[in-house]
Scaffold this motif. Sequence first.
Motif, PDB file in Angstrom:
ATOM      1  N   CYS A   1     -54.042 -34.357  33.998  1.00 51.36           N
ATOM      2  CA  CYS A   1     -53.173 -34.809  35.096  1.00 51.36           C
ATOM      3  C   CYS A   1     -52.212 -33.702  35.516  1.00 51.36           C
ATOM      4  N   PHE A   2     -51.698 -32.996  34.536  1.00 46.63           N
ATOM      5  CA  PHE A   2     -50.784 -31.871  34.794  1.00 46.63           C
ATOM      6  C   PHE A   2     -51.500 -30.799  35.618  1.00 46.63           C
ATOM      7  N   PHE A   3     -52.718 -30.450  35.211  1.00 42.50           N
ATOM      8  CA  PHE A   3     -53.512 -29.431  35.906  1.00 42.50           C
ATOM      9  C   PHE A   3     -53.825 -29.861  37.343  1.00 42.50           C
ATOM     10  N   ILE A   4     -54.242 -31.121  37.510  1.00 39.53           N
ATOM     11  CA  ILE A   4     -54.571 -31.630  38.847  1.00 39.53           C
ATOM     12  C   ILE A   4     -53.349 -31.582  39.756  1.00 39.53           C
ATOM     13  N   ALA A   5     -52.187 -31.939  39.227  1.00 39.10           N
ATOM     14  CA  ALA A   5     -50.956 -31.908  40.030  1.00 39.10           C
ATOM     15  C   ALA A   5     -50.636 -30.484  40.479  1.00 39.10           C
ATOM     16  N   ILE A   6     -50.858 -29.508  39.602  1.00 40.11           N
ATOM     17  CA  ILE A   6     -50.578 -28.109  39.954  1.00 40.11           C
ATOM     18  C   ILE A   6     -51.564 -27.613  41.010  1.00 40.11           C
ATOM     19  N   VAL A   7     -52.851 -27.939  40.848  1.00 40.42           N
ATOM     20  CA  VAL A   7     -53.859 -27.547  41.844  1.00 40.42           C
ATOM     21  C   VAL A   7     -53.542 -28.201  43.185  1.00 40.42           C
ATOM     22  N   ASP A   8     -53.164 -29.481  43.148  1.00 40.32           N
ATOM     23  CA  ASP A   8     -52.813 -30.197  44.374  1.00 40.32           C
ATOM     24  C   ASP A   8     -51.616 -29.538  45.072  1.00 40.32           C
ATOM     25  N   ALA A   9     -50.614 -29.154  44.296  1.00 39.44           N
ATOM     26  CA  ALA A   9     -49.443 -28.478  44.877  1.00 39.44           C
ATOM     27  C   ALA A   9     -49.854 -27.164  45.529  1.00 39.44           C
ATOM     28  N   ARG A  10     -50.726 -26.431  44.868  1.00 39.86           N
ATOM     29  CA  ARG A  10     -51.198 -25.148  45.401  1.00 39.86           C
ATOM     30  C   ARG A  10     -51.947 -25.354  46.724  1.00 39.86           C
ATOM     31  N   LEU A  11     -52.815 -26.364  46.750  1.00 35.12           N
ATOM     32  CA  LEU A  11     -53.592 -26.634  47.966  1.00 35.12           C
ATOM     33  C   LEU A  11     -52.710 -27.087  49.123  1.00 35.12           C
ATOM     34  N   LYS A  12     -51.618 -27.778  48.817  1.00 37.03           N
ATOM     35  CA  LYS A  12     -50.719 -28.266  49.862  1.00 37.03           C
ATOM     36  C   LYS A  12     -49.610 -27.272  50.192  1.00 37.03           C
ATOM     37  N   GLY A  13     -49.641 -26.091  49.562  1.00 27.81           N
ATOM     38  CA  GLY A  13     -48.657 -25.050  49.841  1.00 27.81           C
ATOM     39  C   GLY A  13     -47.281 -25.333  49.282  1.00 27.81           C
ATOM     40  N   LYS A  14     -47.186 -26.214  48.293  1.00 32.43           N
ATOM     41  CA  LYS A  14     -45.900 -26.526  47.670  1.00 32.43           C
ATOM     42  C   LYS A  14     -45.665 -25.597  46.484  1.00 32.43           C
ATOM     43  N   SER A  15     -44.454 -25.607  45.985  1.00 32.20           N
ATOM     44  CA  SER A  15     -44.100 -24.771  44.843  1.00 32.20           C
ATOM     45  C   SER A  15     -44.773 -25.299  43.580  1.00 32.20           C
ATOM     46  N   ILE A  16     -45.604 -24.454  42.968  1.00 31.93           N
ATOM     47  CA  ILE A  16     -46.307 -24.845  41.746  1.00 31.93           C
ATOM     48  C   ILE A  16     -45.310 -25.053  40.614  1.00 31.93           C
ATOM     49  N   PHE A  17     -44.308 -24.204  40.533  1.00 24.54           N
ATOM     50  CA  PHE A  17     -43.308 -24.300  39.470  1.00 24.54           C
ATOM     51  C   PHE A  17     -42.554 -25.629  39.544  1.00 24.54           C
TER      52      PHE A  17
ATOM     53  N   TYR B   1     -55.291 -41.821  39.193  1.00 24.13           N
ATOM     54  CA  TYR B   1     -54.452 -40.638  39.426  1.00 24.13           C
ATOM     55  C   TYR B   1     -54.940 -39.873  40.651  1.00 24.13           C
ATOM     56  N   SER B   2     -56.258 -39.789  40.826  1.00 23.99           N
ATOM     57  CA  SER B   2     -56.815 -39.134  42.024  1.00 23.99           C
ATOM     58  C   SER B   2     -56.409 -39.874  43.286  1.00 23.99           C
TER      59      SER B   2
ATOM     60  N   LYS C   1     -43.530 -28.367  41.036  1.00 20.28           N
ATOM     61  CA  LYS C   1     -44.463 -29.460  40.760  1.00 20.28           C
ATOM     62  C   LYS C   1     -44.698 -29.590  39.254  1.00 20.28           C
ATOM     63  N   ALA C   2     -44.835 -28.454  38.570  1.00 22.50           N
ATOM     64  CA  ALA C   2     -45.051 -28.467  37.118  1.00 22.50           C
ATOM     65  C   ALA C   2     -43.858 -29.078  36.396  1.00 22.50           C
ATOM     66  N   ILE C   3     -42.654 -28.693  36.803  1.00 22.22           N
ATOM     67  CA  ILE C   3     -41.437 -29.252  36.192  1.00 22.22           C
ATOM     68  C   ILE C   3     -41.345 -30.753  36.450  1.00 22.22           C
ATOM     69  N   LYS C   4     -41.639 -31.152  37.683  1.00 23.84           N
ATOM     70  CA  LYS C   4     -41.581 -32.564  38.051  1.00 23.84           C
ATOM     71  C   LYS C   4     -42.583 -33.377  37.215  1.00 23.84           C
ATOM     72  N   GLN C   5     -43.823 -32.872  37.096  1.00 20.44           N
ATOM     73  CA  GLN C   5     -44.844 -33.566  36.320  1.00 20.44           C
ATOM     74  C   GLN C   5     -44.466 -33.644  34.843  1.00 20.44           C
ATOM     75  N   PHE C   6     -43.919 -32.563  34.303  1.00 22.95           N
ATOM     76  CA  PHE C   6     -43.517 -32.549  32.896  1.00 22.95           C
ATOM     77  C   PHE C   6     -42.466 -33.620  32.624  1.00 22.95           C
ATOM     78  N   PHE C   7     -41.450 -33.671  33.453  1.00 23.27           N
ATOM     79  CA  PHE C   7     -40.391 -34.661  33.251  1.00 23.27           C
ATOM     80  C   PHE C   7     -40.890 -36.081  33.516  1.00 23.27           C
ATOM     81  N   MET C   8     -41.807 -36.227  34.485  1.00 22.67           N
ATOM     82  CA  MET C   8     -42.344 -37.554  34.769  1.00 22.67           C
ATOM     83  C   MET C   8     -43.126 -38.080  33.557  1.00 22.67           C
ATOM     84  N   PHE C   9     -44.007 -37.246  32.977  1.00 20.61           N
ATOM     85  CA  PHE C   9     -44.785 -37.669  31.808  1.00 20.61           C
ATOM     86  C   PHE C   9     -43.892 -37.895  30.592  1.00 20.61           C
ATOM     87  N   THR C  10     -42.913 -37.024  30.404  1.00 19.57           N
ATOM     88  CA  THR C  10     -41.995 -37.191  29.277  1.00 19.57           C
ATOM     89  C   THR C  10     -41.220 -38.498  29.413  1.00 19.57           C
TER      90      THR C  10
END
Length: 201
Positions: free
Chosen positions: A79-95, A38-39, A97-106
């Motif tokens: 994995c969810f937490f890492i994706a959110i931190v990664d989005a924050r570091l890259k200046g992307k929308s955390i919200f 995942y990293s 990214k969180a929605i995308k990760q949730f639907f991807m895992f589901t």
Amino acid sequence: AEVRNDSLRFLSSNLYAGITNQIGRNVFYITVGISIIYSHIISDKRNNKLIKKLILVFFFISMLLTGKRGSMLANIISCFFIAIVDARLKGKSIFLKAIKQFFMFTFLIVTLIIIIPGTAAPFIRFIDRIGGDITSGRLDIYIRALQMFLEKPIIGHGAGVFSVYYGIGVHSLYFQLLAENGIFGFVNFMLIIFINIMITF
């Protein structure tokens, strides 16, 4: 009980449920695999992520087939937490990214359950415990560990003593450290973890 019966059946036939003879150890190695791959997926700037994503799916299938509920939940949350931190570091929308990760895992989990019904084991174990003891008897073990800690809170009873007294492990590293090594051992261990987290950040 059903996991124990199957494990005994496999062991008596000299068969192992994975790369070790213990499901918990297998899940640990699978978790290491998930975190590494995942990293790589998160940090890879190129678009050739398909093979890595297939390996990640393979690891998740392996983990789900072990039936370990806590490990499954910990991996998904991590994995969810890492994706959110990664989005924050890259200046992307955390919200987003969180929605995308949730639907991807589901989607991934539902698809896996449809294709390989055995991967539903952790969810079935969660559902079976509703209205009962969702900790599978571990709450009593945690209470015993806390009682041991309160008897000798500074230095504890000594490493490995809990399983000698009760014939079972604590099933929680933190409670085990408190019971066996007291506040002194617990604080030292947590300092190592905290320092590593700070270095990582």
